[in-house]
Motif scaffolding. Structure first.
Motif, PDB file in Angstrom:
ATOM      1  N   CYS A  46       4.553  -0.501  70.028  1.00  0.00           N
ATOM      2  CA  CYS A  46       3.551  -1.896  69.805  1.00  0.00           C
ATOM      3  C   CYS A  46       2.474  -0.445  68.965  1.00  0.00           C
ATOM      4  CB  CYS A  46       2.486  -1.663  70.869  1.00  0.00           C
ATOM      5  SG  CYS A  46       1.787  -3.444  70.994  1.00  0.00           S
ATOM      6  N   LYS A  47       1.991   1.164  69.536  1.00  0.00           N
ATOM      7  CA  LYS A  47       0.924   2.337  69.017  1.00  0.00           C
ATOM      8  C   LYS A  47       1.756   1.832  67.584  1.00  0.00           C
ATOM      9  CE  LYS A  47      -1.239   2.892  72.924  1.00  0.00           C
ATOM     10  NZ  LYS A  47      -2.038   4.456  73.324  1.00  0.00           N
ATOM     11  N   LYS A  48       3.100   2.181  67.483  1.00  0.00           N
ATOM     12  CA  LYS A  48       3.679   2.728  66.193  1.00  0.00           C
ATOM     13  C   LYS A  48       3.206   1.197  65.453  1.00  0.00           C
ATOM     14  CE  LYS A  48       7.392   4.497  63.612  1.00  0.00           C
ATOM     15  NZ  LYS A  48       9.370   4.713  64.371  1.00  0.00           N
ATOM     16  N   ALA A  49       3.740   0.142  65.568  1.00  0.00           N
ATOM     17  CA  ALA A  49       3.393  -1.496  64.504  1.00  0.00           C
ATOM     18  C   ALA A  49       1.722  -1.072  64.215  1.00  0.00           C
ATOM     19  CB  ALA A  49       4.079  -2.132  65.407  1.00  0.00           C
ATOM     20  N   GLU A  50       1.274  -0.623  65.338  1.00  0.00           N
ATOM     21  CA  GLU A  50      -0.065  -0.661  64.685  1.00  0.00           C
ATOM     22  C   GLU A  50      -0.404   0.469  63.665  1.00  0.00           C
ATOM     23  OE1 GLU A  50      -2.481  -0.696  68.388  1.00  0.00           O
ATOM     24  OE2 GLU A  50      -1.787  -2.600  68.636  1.00  0.00           O
TER      25      GLU A  50
END
Length: 87
Positions: free
Chosen positions: A6-10
């Motif tokens: 999720c953090k990578k996608a953000e």
């Protein structure tokens, strides 16, 4: 999605907004397919690499010639409208 994913996608989305000067939330308008008869092309600075038959998420119809899209690897870029087919 895991917290790491999720953090990578953000992070990818923030980089996209900065690179393309895109303001607001990223919403998928529709999905379109790259024409299977077209030749595969490498991506450029702001162009998305094209693969035959690939399904792309349309983020914005920028003008009559190009569309801002996202592929399945969450990469963003412009795609010529002439090689896109509606689903």
């Amino acid at each position: 999605m895991t917290l790491k994913a999720c953090k990578k996608a953000e992070k990818i989305d923030r980089e996209f907004q900065r690179k393309f000067k895109f303001e607001g939330s990223i919403n998928v308008l529709t999905q379109m397919m790259v024409d299977p008869a077209t030749t595969e092309k490498r991506g450029g600075a702001k162009n998305l690499p094209l693969r035959r038959g690939e399904i792309l998420d349309v983020i914005q119809f920028t003008n009559k010639e190009q569309i801002l899209c996202r592929n399945s690897q969450r990469r963003y870029g412009y795609v010529p409208q002439a090689v896109m087919l509606p689903l």
